[in-house]
Scaffold this motif. Structure first.
Motif, short mmCIF file in Angstrom:
data_model
loop_
_atom_site.label_atom_id
_atom_site.label_comp_id
_atom_site.label_asym_id
_atom_site.label_seq_id
_atom_site.Cartn_x
_atom_site.Cartn_y
_atom_site.Cartn_z
N SER A 43 0.84 -1.20 0.00
CA SER A 43 0.00 0.00 0.00
C SER A 43 0.87 1.25 0.00
CB SER A 43 -0.92 0.00 1.22
OG SER A 43 -1.54 1.25 1.40
N PHE A 44 1.89 1.24 0.85
CA PHE A 44 2.77 2.41 0.93
C PHE A 44 3.51 2.65 -0.37
CE2 PHE A 44 7.22 3.73 1.36
CZ PHE A 44 7.02 5.06 1.70
N LEU A 45 4.05 1.60 -0.99
CA LEU A 45 4.87 1.82 -2.19
C LEU A 45 4.01 2.35 -3.33
CD1 LEU A 45 4.98 -0.36 -4.80
CD2 LEU A 45 5.71 -1.89 -2.96
N HIS A 46 2.76 1.87 -3.47
CA HIS A 46 1.87 2.42 -4.50
C HIS A 46 1.60 3.91 -4.22
CE1 HIS A 46 1.33 -1.29 -6.54
NE2 HIS A 46 0.61 -1.87 -5.60
N GLU A 47 1.36 4.20 -2.96
CA GLU A 47 1.11 5.59 -2.57
C GLU A 47 2.35 6.44 -2.84
OE1 GLU A 47 0.01 8.06 1.52
OE2 GLU A 47 0.68 5.98 1.63
N ALA A 48 3.53 5.92 -2.49
CA ALA A 48 4.77 6.67 -2.66
C ALA A 48 5.07 6.93 -4.13
CB ALA A 48 5.93 5.90 -2.01
N ASN A 49 4.87 5.93 -4.98
CA ASN A 49 5.13 6.13 -6.41
C ASN A 49 4.26 7.25 -6.98
OD1 ASN A 49 7.25 4.40 -7.14
ND2 ASN A 49 5.89 2.63 -7.26
N HIS A 235 4.63 2.26 6.64
CA HIS A 235 3.77 1.10 6.92
C HIS A 235 2.35 1.63 7.14
CE1 HIS A 235 3.20 -3.08 8.68
NE2 HIS A 235 2.05 -2.46 8.98
N ASN A 236 1.49 1.47 6.14
CA ASN A 236 0.10 1.89 6.29
C ASN A 236 -0.68 0.86 7.11
OD1 ASN A 236 0.75 4.08 4.71
ND2 ASN A 236 -0.12 3.23 2.83
N ASP A 237 -1.79 1.30 7.66
CA ASP A 237 -2.63 0.37 8.42
C ASP A 237 -3.61 -0.31 7.46
OD1 ASP A 237 -3.62 -1.02 10.53
OD2 ASP A 237 -4.72 0.65 11.43
N ILE A 238 -3.80 -1.60 7.65
CA ILE A 238 -4.65 -2.42 6.79
C ILE A 238 -5.69 -3.13 7.67
CG2 ILE A 238 -4.70 -4.35 5.14
CD1 ILE A 238 -3.25 -1.93 4.05
N GLU A 247 -7.41 -0.18 3.08
CA GLU A 247 -6.40 0.69 3.71
C GLU A 247 -7.07 1.57 4.76
OE1 GLU A 247 -3.60 1.33 -0.21
OE2 GLU A 247 -5.66 2.08 -0.19
N LEU A 248 -6.54 1.53 5.97
CA LEU A 248 -7.10 2.30 7.07
C LEU A 248 -6.31 3.56 7.38
CD1 LEU A 248 -7.97 -0.63 9.53
CD2 LEU A 248 -9.41 0.41 7.76
N SER A 249 -5.10 3.66 6.84
CA SER A 249 -4.30 4.87 7.02
C SER A 249 -3.33 5.00 5.86
CB SER A 249 -3.54 4.84 8.35
OG SER A 249 -2.43 3.95 8.28
N PHE A 250 -2.76 6.20 5.73
CA PHE A 250 -1.81 6.47 4.67
C PHE A 250 -0.60 7.23 5.25
CE2 PHE A 250 -5.92 6.06 2.62
CZ PHE A 250 -5.63 5.18 1.58
N THR A 251 0.52 7.12 4.56
CA THR A 251 1.74 7.78 5.02
C THR A 251 1.81 9.22 4.52
OG1 THR A 251 2.95 5.69 5.10
CG2 THR A 251 4.27 7.70 4.94
N PHE A 252 1.45 9.44 3.26
CA PHE A 252 1.49 10.79 2.70
C PHE A 252 0.16 11.50 2.91
CE2 PHE A 252 4.79 8.44 0.43
CZ PHE A 252 5.87 9.30 0.59
N GLY A 253 0.20 12.82 2.79
CA GLY A 253 -0.98 13.62 3.07
C GLY A 253 -0.87 14.37 4.39
N ASN A 254 0.20 14.12 5.13
CA ASN A 254 0.52 14.85 6.35
C ASN A 254 1.47 15.99 5.95
OD1 ASN A 254 2.20 15.65 8.61
ND2 ASN A 254 1.40 13.92 9.76
N PRO A 255 1.04 17.25 6.01
CA PRO A 255 1.83 18.35 5.44
C PRO A 255 3.28 18.42 5.92
CG PRO A 255 -0.36 19.13 5.96
CD PRO A 255 -0.26 17.74 6.53
N LEU A 256 3.51 18.33 7.23
CA LEU A 256 4.88 18.45 7.73
C LEU A 256 5.71 17.21 7.41
CD1 LEU A 256 4.41 20.30 11.13
CD2 LEU A 256 5.57 21.15 9.10
N GLN A 257 5.13 16.04 7.52
CA GLN A 257 5.87 14.83 7.20
C GLN A 257 6.20 14.80 5.71
OE1 GLN A 257 5.02 11.04 9.30
NE2 GLN A 257 4.59 10.21 7.26
N ASP A 258 5.23 15.20 4.87
CA ASP A 258 5.49 15.30 3.43
C ASP A 258 6.63 16.27 3.15
OD1 ASP A 258 3.33 13.62 3.17
OD2 ASP A 258 2.10 15.00 2.00
N LYS A 259 6.61 17.40 3.85
CA LYS A 259 7.65 18.42 3.66
C LYS A 259 9.02 17.86 4.02
CE LYS A 259 9.02 23.09 5.07
NZ LYS A 259 8.70 24.24 5.96
#
Length: 272
Positions: A43-49, A235-238, A247-259
């Motif tokens: 899930s994370f790698l698809h989101e990251a790409n 590691h996203n929550d599944i 998918e219950l959570s995502f890694t990206f979409g958090n402004p400061l973490q993305d930055k």
């Protein structure tokens, strides 16, 4: 036919060169992935790409990705200024040797979460001393929190990638790792972000050892001997309980973490 003046030709050349400079990518990055170890990592790698591709168009760099680790060779790597390990590491001696050579010759790297995992007795052995002990500095994986949980993160020191960051910020949910080596004792390691003590207890279990109540846990760091940054995020929550891939959570979409990730990539891509 009317002749163009030399002065006008010079101006046209300048404008043409300027247009090329604006459209040429600042650098090229390549993401390597396996996509077979745990649906949360997939899930994370698809989101990251998708995220890196979006950032590439916005910030004028080029991003490619490949699931073929045979591309981790001298000829292929010459095309890229930054290599990203999205979910695993290379396993063959030839691919490992090519990556080590790339890094020692000035290449740059970002790794996420499972890319640093190794545990003797598991399917991924701690059998690459240079990578885990010298390059990452963390050594073998020891344990993790469960389930994926947001944490308050603390910025440890000033660095180009943490410039203008608040002292603390809240992360996206993640499964957090603990390591065998104490990175604070390694003079080559610069810890950029760690878990703030206000996060404890961290994790929900159900097993007691999956809930952390104290301790020091680095989650983003650099090695001053190389152009690299490692992120424990990835590691996203599944919805494991219902045997679904929801998918219950995502890694990206958090402004400061993305930055933080973007700052790292742009810094490594432009660093001479």
């Amino acid at each position: 036919m009317k002749r163009i003046s030399p002065f006008l030709l010079i101006l046209l050349s300048i404008f043409s060169l300027s247009a090329v400079a604006q459209t040429s990518p600042k650098f090229k990055a390549i993401g390597f992935y396996t996509g077979k170890n745990d649906q949360a990592h997939i899930s994370f790698l698809h989101e990251a790409n998708k995220w890196f591709s979006s950032m590439a168009s916005t910030h004028n760099f080029e991003y490619d990705s490949t699931g073929d680790w045979n591309n981790l060779n001298d000829t292929f790597l010459k095309k890229y200024q930054v290599v990203i390990f999205l979910d695993t590491r290379p396993e063959s001696p030839a691919r490992r040797a090519a990556f080590e050579k790339y890094m020692k010759n000035g290449g740059a790297w970002i790794g996420f979460h499972f890319a640093a995992f190794a545990m003797n007795g598991s399917g991924i052995l701690q059998d690459w001393t240079w990578y885990h002990n010298d390059f990452l500095g963390s050594g073998e994986y020891v344990s993790n929190t469960w389930r994926p949980t947001s944490a308050v993160l603390r910025v440890e020191q000033k660095h180009p990638v943490t410039r203008n960051f608040p002292t603390t910020f809240r992360s996206s949910p993640n499964e957090w790792y603990r390591w065998k080596n104490d990175l604070r004792k390694n003079p080559d390691i610069k810890i950029l972000v760690s878990i703030d003590s206000s996060s404890f207890p961290l994790g929900t279990g159900p097993k007691p050892h999956e809930i952390w109540h104290s301790g020091y846990y680095p989650v983003v760091w650099a090695n001053t001997k190389y152009k690299m940054i490692y992120f424990n995020m990835g590691h996203n929550d599944i919805d494991y309980e219902h045997n679904s891939d929801k998918e219950l959570s995502f890694t990206f979409g958090n402004p400061l973490q993305d930055k933080l990730v973007l700052n790292s990539l742009l810094w490594l891509g432009s660093k001479k």
